[in-house]
Write an enzyme that holds these catalytic residues in place. Structure first.
Site, PDB file in Angstrom:
ATOM      1  CB  SER A   1       5.271 101.543  19.953  1.00  0.00           C
ATOM      2  OG  SER A   1       4.725 100.293  20.284  1.00  0.00           O
TER       3      SER A   1
ATOM      4  CG  ASP B   1       3.609  98.675  24.620  1.00  0.00           C
ATOM      5  OD1 ASP B   1       4.085  98.142  23.590  1.00  0.00           O
ATOM      6  OD2 ASP B   1       3.017  99.771  24.603  1.00  0.00           O
TER       7      ASP B   1
ATOM      8  CG  ASP C   1       6.370  96.479  21.266  1.00  0.00           C
ATOM      9  OD1 ASP C   1       6.668  96.239  22.450  1.00  0.00           O
ATOM     10  OD2 ASP C   1       5.551  97.360  20.937  1.00  0.00           O
TER      11      ASP C   1
END
Length: 455
Positions: A107, A250, A246
């Protein structure tokens, strides 16, 4: 039963250190594959199939190969999507009627971290019971299916195109983005080849930054966790607004033409207000960190508001429990269940843009009724075994602060999920009062902990 490897968002860590090592990831693929084979009741001769997507980290090549080998050994076919946003994997898993989806991503973390997270056949995160079953198989010796039962692998050449069309389908047919200049920061991440095309095909003039991944620069000074980079691009290019994602696509932050940054709370409010005006809003889920001003603004819309624990997993769980369609975090995880099964930065941005275009207003105007309250966060270092909840002095100080603030503020004590810290947060209408209560409460915590301040 507690998890040994899975956290709230899959398995994550520094590449090369346990558990993010080639041998473990291969065994993880095998364990997940064995679980799928045992659970899926497919016709004779058919094998379960999974989709694997990844972000742009250099370690993605290594971990993709390890996962593929593990699944194949378990007798599971693999479809490789290459670099794709996390929500794209959720969508494609469902659209292709596969048994599971796997994302290789950490992430918003730096490039040297990576992780593995799974989606079910319906495009949602795996139930706890399935994760525990995978963990149970991880503790068993790895085997291998018979040669004629090994899984096959192939690449999906049109994965990006499929997802681009899906994203566009969430934007109203009667609207377009013609005449709008948008600055877009993709964090050198998985959406670098997706998001610019979505906006361009809807008619926008797109100024793209953060779209040159080299395997090492993901999230480095760019993206939703560094919105100042987007702000500079908006101002330099005189854009109407900016969109920042990012590394795995998401999370969402936005910037208006004047350079003001809009976090998840503000963007959820824009979406919620538009849905309320259309008669389609039933309630909104935030988190313990959502600003009190945001909660009050949602209340003025005449709909209920609820707080989940921090983490999009818990927001989603509460949304399902209550049957509500909008929720998210101030960090930029925004979930619109009327369009997708999970949080999606591109889809959420399109819902904000649709709200602005429908009403012909700016972000600033859309948030005119949203007043954020001052918030003070102090981190106090503590030993890992300290039971702060059982300390009478801390409990008494928290109760006193809450009584003094009343409905004009709130107090939150929350341990960090990654560091030995207790986060002391106070917010309210008056900044001076907020600071006074936050400092006083932090002093009590420090005295009880017997350690120093951090951060």
């Amino acid at each position: 039963m507690s998890r040994k490897y899975f956290g709230t968002d899959g398995v994550r860590g520094r590449v090369g250190d346990a558990p993010i090592t080639p041998d473990f990831v291969m065994r993880l693929g095998y364990a997940a594959g064995v679980t799928l084979v045992a659970r899926e009741k497919l016709p004779p001769g058919e094998r379960p199939a999974v989709l694997i997507g990844k972000d742009t980290r250099i370690s993605g090549y290594l971990l993709e190969a390890a996962l593929e080998a593990g699944f194949s050994a378990a007798g599971v076919d693999v479809m490789l999507a290459g670099p794709m946003p996390t929500p794209a994997v959720a969508y494609l898993t469902r659209a292709l009627r596969l048994q599971a989806g796997v994302v290789i991503s950490a992430s918003h973390n730096p490039y040297y971290d990576n992780g593995i997270k799974f989606f079910s056949a319906s495009g949602t995160k795996l139930p706890d019971a399935v994760e525990l079953e995978i963990e149970a198989h991880l503790d068993e010796p790895m085997g291998c299916a018979a040669p004629d039962r090994l899984g096959k692998a192939r690449r999906i050449e049109d994965a990006a195109g499929r997802y681009i069309e899906f994203c566009k389908s969430t934007f109203p047919n009667e609207l377009d983005l013609r005449g709008m200049k948008i600055a877009l920061d993709c964090a050198h991440g998985a959406a670098y080849h997706i998001a610019p095309k979505v906006l361009h095909e809807l008619g926008a003039e797109v100024v793209s930054v953060g779209v040159s991944p080299d395997g090492l620069n993901i999230n480095e000074g760019v993206g939703a966790t560094q919105p100042e980079h987007l702000r500079a691009a908006v101002l330099a290019n005189k854009a109407a607004l900016g969109i920042a994602l990012d590394g795995d696509g998401d999370r969402l932050m936005m910037v208006d033409g004047a350079g003001e940054i809009y976090d998840g709370d503000k963007l959820i409010y824009v979406i919620a207000a538009a849905m309320k005006a259309a008669g389609r809003l039933d309630g909104v889920v935030g988190t313990l960190m959502s600003n009190l001003g945001f909660e009050h603004a949602i209340g003025r819309l005449g709909v209920p508001f609820a707080r989940a624990k921090v983490g999009d997993r818990y927001v989603l769980e509460m949304m399902h429990e209550r049957g509500w369609r909008v929720g998210g975090e101030n960090s930029g995880h925004i979930i619109c269940l009327n369009h997708h099964t999970t949080g999606d930065g591109i889809v959420s941005a399109l819902q904000v843009l649709a709200a602005l275009r429908t009403q012909n207003i700016t972000l600033g105007k859309a948030c005119a009724d949203l007043q954020f309250y001052p918030q003070r966060l102090i981190n106090v270092r503590m030993s890992s075994g300290f039971d702060w909840r059982a300390d009478r002095d801390i409990a008494s100080a928290q109760t006193a602060a809450e009584a003094a603030l009343g409905e004009r503020g709130r107090v939150l004590l929350r341990p960090s999920g990654t560091e030995p810290l207790l986060r002391v947060m106070v917010e309210g209408v008056d900044a001076a009062e907020v600071d006074r209560h936050a400092n006083a409460l932090a002093d009590v915590v420090r005295a009880a902990v017997g350690d120093g301040l951090s951060g």
